[in-house]
Design a protein around this motif. Structure first.
Motif, PDB file in Angstrom:
ATOM      1  N   HIS A  82      50.556 -64.572  17.428  1.00  0.00           N
ATOM      2  CA  HIS A  82      50.620 -63.166  17.002  1.00  0.00           C
ATOM      3  C   HIS A  82      49.244 -62.657  16.594  1.00  0.00           C
ATOM      4  O   HIS A  82      48.367 -63.455  16.241  1.00  0.00           O
ATOM      5  CB  HIS A  82      51.577 -63.031  15.814  1.00  0.00           C
ATOM      6  CG  HIS A  82      51.142 -63.828  14.611  1.00  0.00           C
ATOM      7  ND1 HIS A  82      50.483 -63.266  13.547  1.00  0.00           N
ATOM      8  CD2 HIS A  82      51.239 -65.147  14.319  1.00  0.00           C
ATOM      9  CE1 HIS A  82      50.214 -64.202  12.645  1.00  0.00           C
ATOM     10  NE2 HIS A  82      50.657 -65.355  13.090  1.00  0.00           N
ATOM     11  N   ASP A  93      44.622 -66.709  11.530  1.00  0.00           N
ATOM     12  CA  ASP A  93      46.075 -66.902  11.614  1.00  0.00           C
ATOM     13  C   ASP A  93      46.619 -66.133  12.823  1.00  0.00           C
ATOM     14  O   ASP A  93      46.445 -64.922  12.905  1.00  0.00           O
ATOM     15  CB  ASP A  93      46.714 -66.395  10.307  1.00  0.00           C
ATOM     16  CG  ASP A  93      48.233 -66.413  10.329  1.00  0.00           C
ATOM     17  OD1 ASP A  93      48.827 -67.000  11.254  1.00  0.00           O
ATOM     18  OD2 ASP A  93      48.829 -65.826   9.406  1.00  0.00           O
ATOM     19  N   GLY A  94      47.253 -66.838  13.731  1.00  0.00           N
ATOM     20  CA  GLY A  94      47.813 -66.193  14.921  1.00  0.00           C
ATOM     21  C   GLY A  94      46.777 -65.961  16.005  1.00  0.00           C
ATOM     22  O   GLY A  94      46.970 -66.330  17.163  1.00  0.00           O
ATOM     23  N   HIS A 192      47.758 -73.019  16.643  1.00  0.00           N
ATOM     24  CA  HIS A 192      47.740 -72.300  15.374  1.00  0.00           C
ATOM     25  C   HIS A 192      46.882 -73.058  14.366  1.00  0.00           C
ATOM     26  O   HIS A 192      46.739 -74.277  14.485  1.00  0.00           O
ATOM     27  CB  HIS A 192      49.178 -72.177  14.832  1.00  0.00           C
ATOM     28  CG  HIS A 192      49.394 -71.001  13.938  1.00  0.00           C
ATOM     29  ND1 HIS A 192      49.045 -70.994  12.613  1.00  0.00           N
ATOM     30  CD2 HIS A 192      49.922 -69.774  14.187  1.00  0.00           C
ATOM     31  CE1 HIS A 192      49.346 -69.821  12.087  1.00  0.00           C
ATOM     32  NE2 HIS A 192      49.886 -69.050  13.010  1.00  0.00           N
TER      33      HIS A 192
HETATM   34 ZN   LIG Z   1      50.621 -67.197  12.041  1.00  0.00          ZN
END
Ligand SMILES: [Zn+2]
Length: 412
Positions: A82, A93-94, A192
């Motif tokens: 994401h 993050d993502g 990730h």
């Molecule tokens: Zn994440």
């Protein structure tokens, strides 16, 4: 195959994506369907098209960028993550899974590799629950974990429905169409950052996730009776906060005594009413989050908490109402993908740690319709969801390399 990851391009793209933010750098804030998020999506789409990928967006904004395989009927090998970010988050993050996924595809293209199965980069909509109060919105819908009807009822903090927000953002079509057909995926891998300290502590460059833990969340409302802190004698009290205190410790103890290290439980919210120094608390609202890698064990903890509510209520003569908000099942990663990832690590002489993902990810929901696994890279101090979140360039490159190698194996 000898693959080259373009480190400079990958790192500079991570920086560029971080510049689409509603917070001042180094913090990143990118809430789903805000103008900033839409600009970031446009930029991502352009990068995918530049790489010759065919881009499709579904009704909730999940974005699929496909490198067509030689057998268009073969199930897809997917990767992705994401790009939305909670307020005041970091830039990895993502994003590592999305831009690392894109770079993996480009590395394979550059190498002259030709996949049999199509390889598809997937950018999930709203992994973070910030706007609509539910995490992994896109993956829940595409896996059928959340129905279109239930999704239509979701509203944001301003009371605007998801349906209206996503249409305004330019994502047309019906939410029913988001669900992917069964057999769509051959395999799905999410790269990730770990969001925990284990890889860094062990100086291990990579983690291969074998299980993804899942939370059950409860909302608990305790109602006693208020009164003057001086006037009401102790024997006459029905103090809601004292009941809450007992319950909070019982939640801790239920997780501690489950017999497994993977059981964790947290009370993260405690709202006290009226919240005055000289007033007995008459009402308390708690949030309880219980996670485990085994469904039965987790649900046993939830039941213990529920019966403890009853006993505290009887003992303290307060009313306790609890509501189970969600209880997603944990997932086991697919042995075949775990093996393919392990082989890729060995080929490049990279150490790896088989591990549990204690946070949940879109892969948890994709696991309902496809074989999945996750690849973790270290992040400094385990920090995530904060501006100083950091993953080292060499770790990002290693993760991307192993991802590319594995996508090649699985798509052949
Ligand atoms: Zn994440």
């Amino acid at each position: 195959m000898s693959l080259t990851i373009d480190r400079d391009r990958l790192l500079s793209e991570i920086d560029t994506l971080a510049s689409f933010s509603d917070a001042e750098a180094p913090a990143v804030t990118r809430i789903v369907f805000t103008p900033t998020d839409l600009k970031a999506r446009q930029w991502m789409k352009a990068r995918c098209e530049e790489a010759g990928l065919a881009v499709r967006q579904d009704a909730v904004g999940n974005t699929f960028a496909r490198w067509n395989g030689s057998d268009p009927t073969a199930p897809v090998v997917g990767t992705g993550s994401h790009i939305d970010a909670i307020p005041n988050a970091g830039k990895f993050d993502g994003v590592v899974g999305v831009l690392g996924g894109l770079e993996s595809i480009r590395a394979l293209q550059q190498n002259g590799f030709r996949p049999k199965h199509s390889i598809e980069l997937l950018i999930f909509t709203s992994e973070e629950p910030t706007r609509f109060g539910i995490g992994c919105l896109g993956s829940r819908l595409l896996s059928g974990t959340l129905s279109a009807d239930a999704a239509r009822k979701l509203t944001d903090n301003d009371g605007v429905t998801l349906d209206e927000v996503r249409r305004r953002a330019g994502f047309a079509g019906e939410l029913e169409q988001v669900r992917l057909p069964s057999g769509y995926y051959e395999a799905f891998i999410e790269l990730h950052i770990e969001q925990g300290p284990l890889l860094e502590h062990g100086r291990t460059p990579l983690g291969i996730v074998t299980k993804i833990a899942a939370p059950a969340s409860l909302r608990v409302l305790i109602e006693g009776s208020g009164g003057h802190a001086g006037g009401v004698l102790m024997r006459d009290r029905k103090d809601a906060l004292c009941a809450a205190a007992e319950l909070i410790l019982a939640v801790e103890s239920a997780a501690r005594t489950s017999g497994a290290i993977d059981t964790v439980a947290t009370v993260g919210i405690c709202d006290v009413f009226p919240g005055a120094v000289n007033s007995i608390p008459s009402r308390v609202r708690l949030s309880v989050d219980v996670r485990d890698t085994e469904l039965q064990r987790r649900d046993k903890v939830v039941r213990t908490i529920e019966t403890t509510c009853e006993s505290i209520s009887a003992k303290r003569k307060v009313s306790i109402h609890n509501e189970l908000l969600n209880a997603d099942a944990p997932a086991d990663c697919a042995p075949a993908i775990i093996e393919a990832l392990s082989q890729s690590c060995r080929k490049h002489e990279l150490d790896f740690l088989p591990m549990v993902s204690r946070a949940y990810h879109d892969s948890l929901f994709v696991s309902r319709i496809a074989p999945v696994a996750m690849l973790f890279i270290p992040c400094r101090n385990g920090y995530s969801h904060r501006p100083d979140e950091y993953a080292a360039p060499e770790d990002i490159v290693r993760g991307t390399l192993v991802l590319a190698e594995t996508l090649a194996v699985l798509s052949t």
